[in-house]
Design a protein around this motif. Structure first.
Motif, PDB file in Angstrom:
ATOM      1  N   MET A   1      -8.065   6.615   5.141  1.00  0.00           N
ATOM      2  CA  MET A   1      -8.635   7.949   5.361  1.00  0.00           C
ATOM      3  C   MET A   1      -8.416   8.796   4.119  1.00  0.00           C
ATOM      4  N   ARG A   2      -9.463   9.430   3.648  1.00  0.00           N
ATOM      5  CA  ARG A   2      -9.371  10.256   2.461  1.00  0.00           C
ATOM      6  C   ARG A   2      -9.063  11.706   2.827  1.00  0.00           C
ATOM      7  N   VAL A   3      -8.576  12.425   1.841  1.00  0.00           N
ATOM      8  CA  VAL A   3      -8.325  13.849   2.025  1.00  0.00           C
ATOM      9  C   VAL A   3      -9.652  14.556   2.241  1.00  0.00           C
ATOM     10  N   THR A   4      -9.678  15.463   3.237  1.00  0.00           N
ATOM     11  CA  THR A   4     -10.894  16.210   3.535  1.00  0.00           C
ATOM     12  C   THR A   4     -10.626  17.692   3.392  1.00  0.00           C
ATOM     13  N   GLY A   5     -11.713  18.445   3.231  1.00  0.00           N
ATOM     14  CA  GLY A   5     -11.582  19.892   3.169  1.00  0.00           C
ATOM     15  C   GLY A   5     -10.635  20.313   2.073  1.00  0.00           C
ATOM     16  N   PRO A   6      -9.933  21.429   2.244  1.00  0.00           N
ATOM     17  CA  PRO A   6      -9.031  21.951   1.209  1.00  0.00           C
ATOM     18  C   PRO A   6      -7.665  21.266   1.230  1.00  0.00           C
ATOM     19  N   GLY A   7      -7.649  19.934   1.015  1.00  0.00           N
ATOM     20  CA  GLY A   7      -6.390  19.232   0.850  1.00  0.00           C
ATOM     21  C   GLY A   7      -5.632  18.931   2.119  1.00  0.00           C
ATOM     22  N   TYR A   8      -6.270  18.345   3.135  1.00  0.00           N
ATOM     23  CA  TYR A   8      -5.540  17.964   4.338  1.00  0.00           C
ATOM     24  C   TYR A   8      -6.100  16.656   4.882  1.00  0.00           C
ATOM     25  N   VAL A   9      -5.293  15.984   5.712  1.00  0.00           N
ATOM     26  CA  VAL A   9      -5.736  14.794   6.429  1.00  0.00           C
ATOM     27  C   VAL A   9      -5.547  15.045   7.918  1.00  0.00           C
ATOM     28  N   ARG A 277       5.088   9.376   9.231  1.00  0.00           N
ATOM     29  CA  ARG A 277       5.216   8.523  10.419  1.00  0.00           C
ATOM     30  C   ARG A 277       4.234   8.912  11.520  1.00  0.00           C
ATOM     31  N   GLY A 278       3.771  10.176  11.509  1.00  0.00           N
ATOM     32  CA  GLY A 278       2.964  10.662  12.624  1.00  0.00           C
ATOM     33  C   GLY A 278       1.479  10.754  12.384  1.00  0.00           C
ATOM     34  N   GLU A 279       1.031  10.723  11.137  1.00  0.00           N
ATOM     35  CA  GLU A 279      -0.394  10.848  10.823  1.00  0.00           C
ATOM     36  C   GLU A 279      -0.808   9.712   9.892  1.00  0.00           C
ATOM     37  N   PRO A 280      -1.521   8.690  10.410  1.00  0.00           N
ATOM     38  CA  PRO A 280      -1.877   7.525   9.584  1.00  0.00           C
ATOM     39  C   PRO A 280      -2.679   7.884   8.346  1.00  0.00           C
ATOM     40  N   GLY A 281      -3.390   8.994   8.374  1.00  0.00           N
ATOM     41  CA  GLY A 281      -4.196   9.357   7.224  1.00  0.00           C
ATOM     42  C   GLY A 281      -3.385   9.656   5.977  1.00  0.00           C
ATOM     43  N   LEU A 282      -2.154  10.134   6.145  1.00  0.00           N
ATOM     44  CA  LEU A 282      -1.341  10.492   4.983  1.00  0.00           C
ATOM     45  C   LEU A 282      -0.869   9.263   4.211  1.00  0.00           C
ATOM     46  N   PRO A 283      -0.225   8.266   4.847  1.00  0.00           N
ATOM     47  CA  PRO A 283       0.137   7.073   4.071  1.00  0.00           C
ATOM     48  C   PRO A 283      -1.086   6.343   3.514  1.00  0.00           C
ATOM     49  N   ALA A 284      -2.207   6.393   4.225  1.00  0.00           N
ATOM     50  CA  ALA A 284      -3.414   5.758   3.703  1.00  0.00           C
ATOM     51  C   ALA A 284      -3.875   6.446   2.422  1.00  0.00           C
ATOM     52  N   HIS A 285      -3.806   7.769   2.413  1.00  0.00           N
ATOM     53  CA  HIS A 285      -4.186   8.515   1.210  1.00  0.00           C
ATOM     54  C   HIS A 285      -3.248   8.195   0.055  1.00  0.00           C
ATOM     55  N   THR A 287      -1.463   5.513  -0.378  1.00  0.00           N
ATOM     56  CA  THR A 287      -1.688   4.139  -0.814  1.00  0.00           C
ATOM     57  C   THR A 287      -2.801   4.081  -1.844  1.00  0.00           C
ATOM     58  N   GLU A 288      -3.887   4.768  -1.558  1.00  0.00           N
ATOM     59  CA  GLU A 288      -5.020   4.778  -2.488  1.00  0.00           C
ATOM     60  C   GLU A 288      -4.647   5.426  -3.812  1.00  0.00           C
ATOM     61  N   ARG A 289      -3.847   6.477  -3.756  1.00  0.00           N
ATOM     62  CA  ARG A 289      -3.478   7.214  -4.961  1.00  0.00           C
ATOM     63  C   ARG A 289      -2.407   6.500  -5.781  1.00  0.00           C
ATOM     64  N   TRP A 290      -1.470   5.834  -5.105  1.00  0.00           N
ATOM     65  CA  TRP A 290      -0.292   5.313  -5.792  1.00  0.00           C
ATOM     66  C   TRP A 290      -0.344   3.813  -6.061  1.00  0.00           C
ATOM     67  N   SER A 291      -1.471   3.174  -5.748  1.00  0.00           N
ATOM     68  CA  SER A 291      -1.620   1.744  -6.031  1.00  0.00           C
ATOM     69  C   SER A 291      -2.385   1.505  -7.325  1.00  0.00           C
ATOM     70  N   ARG A 292      -2.593   2.531  -8.099  1.00  0.00           N
ATOM     71  CA  ARG A 292      -3.317   2.417  -9.354  1.00  0.00           C
ATOM     72  C   ARG A 292      -2.417   1.858 -10.451  1.00  0.00           C
ATOM     73  N   PRO A 293      -3.002   1.392 -11.564  1.00  0.00           N
ATOM     74  CA  PRO A 293      -2.183   0.744 -12.606  1.00  0.00           C
ATOM     75  C   PRO A 293      -1.088   1.629 -13.190  1.00  0.00           C
ATOM     76  N   GLN A 294      -1.336   2.941 -13.296  1.00  0.00           N
ATOM     77  CA  GLN A 294      -0.359   3.836 -13.889  1.00  0.00           C
ATOM     78  C   GLN A 294       0.164   4.837 -12.860  1.00  0.00           C
ATOM     79  N   PRO A 295       1.448   5.199 -12.926  1.00  0.00           N
ATOM     80  CA  PRO A 295       1.976   6.235 -12.027  1.00  0.00           C
ATOM     81  C   PRO A 295       1.268   7.558 -12.280  1.00  0.00           C
ATOM     82  N   PRO A 296       1.204   8.429 -11.274  1.00  0.00           N
ATOM     83  CA  PRO A 296       0.586   9.736 -11.484  1.00  0.00           C
ATOM     84  C   PRO A 296       1.440  10.610 -12.401  1.00  0.00           C
ATOM     85  N   GLY A 297       0.780  11.538 -13.095  1.00  0.00           N
ATOM     86  CA  GLY A 297       1.509  12.531 -13.849  1.00  0.00           C
ATOM     87  C   GLY A 297       2.138  13.542 -12.913  1.00  0.00           C
TER      88      GLY A 297
END
Length: 324
Positions: A1-9, A277-285, A287-297
């Motif tokens: 699940m991706r972030v929707t609206g002004p930064g929420y899942v 633990r309570g909202e599956p959309g957050l760990p899914a988001h 995962t998509e952001r933090w599985s990239r080749p380089q760590p985020p700034g």
């Protein structure tokens, strides 16, 4: 699940505005006690990249209350013998000096670890699990005892000047991939490995003799592939770190894990652990952001961790470690 609206899942937007509303009130003679809305830090240490953040929750931002969470990141020593400590604490809810208690607890555990960093680093590299666990237990309980003493000095009940504590130790030696977690109280410890999140928070029932990841021989393996060693019931020798304090008031949690290349280890306070633990959309988001080749700034890490979830409005403090 991706972030929707002004930064929420999740199913809908949170109740509060996405940006801070009211600043905390402050005494003109107490300006040095102001707590910023957000603190952000990061570093590279050995084979890992560290990101850390502590931010005021939506509820506190709306009510003009100070951030109850505190964050400390510190490096002790030099070169490959150095040791990085990340400490985070959450002050007791609905108490006027909660932010002071959290900050003091972080400083006290920081001083204690800093004074013992050379021996701690040796124990981590040598796999002295018994010395390490008992030593960190005593340093933690000694710091909590000082917090209880500070409550008495201020004429407060211990529960009115209290805080949870969660810490991570990262050795700089690139040949050592042991990551040590310890602390007391609510929060979360998670690992992102091969695109899947694992909740590896040590249950209280496992802190007095169950297997601890990362040390020992001969090894066995968990379903996640970690090496384990059983506690053989050998009496723990006296701690090399500190005199024995009074017995602990809260269960002590400890875990030492061996990181793999590509792992992401996330330690956080309850303000982030509960929505994870309570909202599956957050760990899914994440995962998509933090599985990239380089760590985020730093700025990207802040944006990732402040994604909001309806029903969760507490302070959030998080530290993530990317393994090269």
């Amino acid at each position: 699940m991706r972030v929707t609206g002004p930064g929420y899942v999740g199913s809908g937007p949170p109740t509060y505005d996405p940006e801070p509303t009211a600043l905390p009130a402050v005494d003109p003679d107490g300006l040095d006690e102001l707590v910023p809305d957000t603190v952000l830090d990061g570093a590279r240490q050995g084979t890992c990249t560290l990101r850390a953040v502590s931010m005021r929750g939506d509820s506190a931002r709306y009510r003009g209350e100070p951030r109850r969470d505190a964050l400390l990141t510190a490096r002790f020593g030099a070169g490959e013998q150095s040791l990085v400590l990340v400490a985070m604490a959450t002050g007791a809810r609905a108490t006027p000096r909660a932010h002071h208690a959290a900050a003091e607890l972080c400083r006290w555990i920081g001083r204690a670890v800093g004074r013992s960093h050379a021996r701690l680093g040796e124990d981590i590299r040598a796999g002295r699990r018994g010395d390490l666990k008992s030593g960190l237990h005593r340093l933690t309980d000694r710091s909590l005892g000082r917090l209880r003493g500070a409550a008495v000095e201020q004429g407060l009940r211990p529960e009115e000047y209290a805080a949870t504590l969660r810490c991570l130790l990262l050795p700089a030696d690139p040949a050592c991939r042991v990551r040590v977690f310890f602390g007391v109280g609510a929060g979360g410890l998670f690992r992102l490995r091969d695109g899947a999140w694992h909740d590896i928070e040590p249950p209280v029932t496992e802190v007095t003799g169950e297997p601890v990841v990362g040390f020992g021989s001969p090894p066995a393996e968990t379903p996640e592939g970690d090496r384990l060693t059983m506690d053989l019931g050998i009496p723990t020798p006296p701690s090399p770190y500190d005199p024995r304090p009074e017995p602990p008031r809260e269960p002590f949690r400890f875990r030492a894990s061996v990181a793999r290349p590509g792992d992401v280890l996330l330690m956080c306070t309850a303000g982030l652990a509960e929505p994870l633990r309570g909202e599956p959309g957050l760990p899914a988001h994440l995962t998509e952001r933090w599985s990239r080749p380089q760590p985020p700034g730093l700025a990207a890490f802040l944006a990732d961790t402040q994604v909001r979830v309806k029903g969760y409005a507490d302070d959030r403090t998080a530290s993530a470690v990317w393994e090269a």
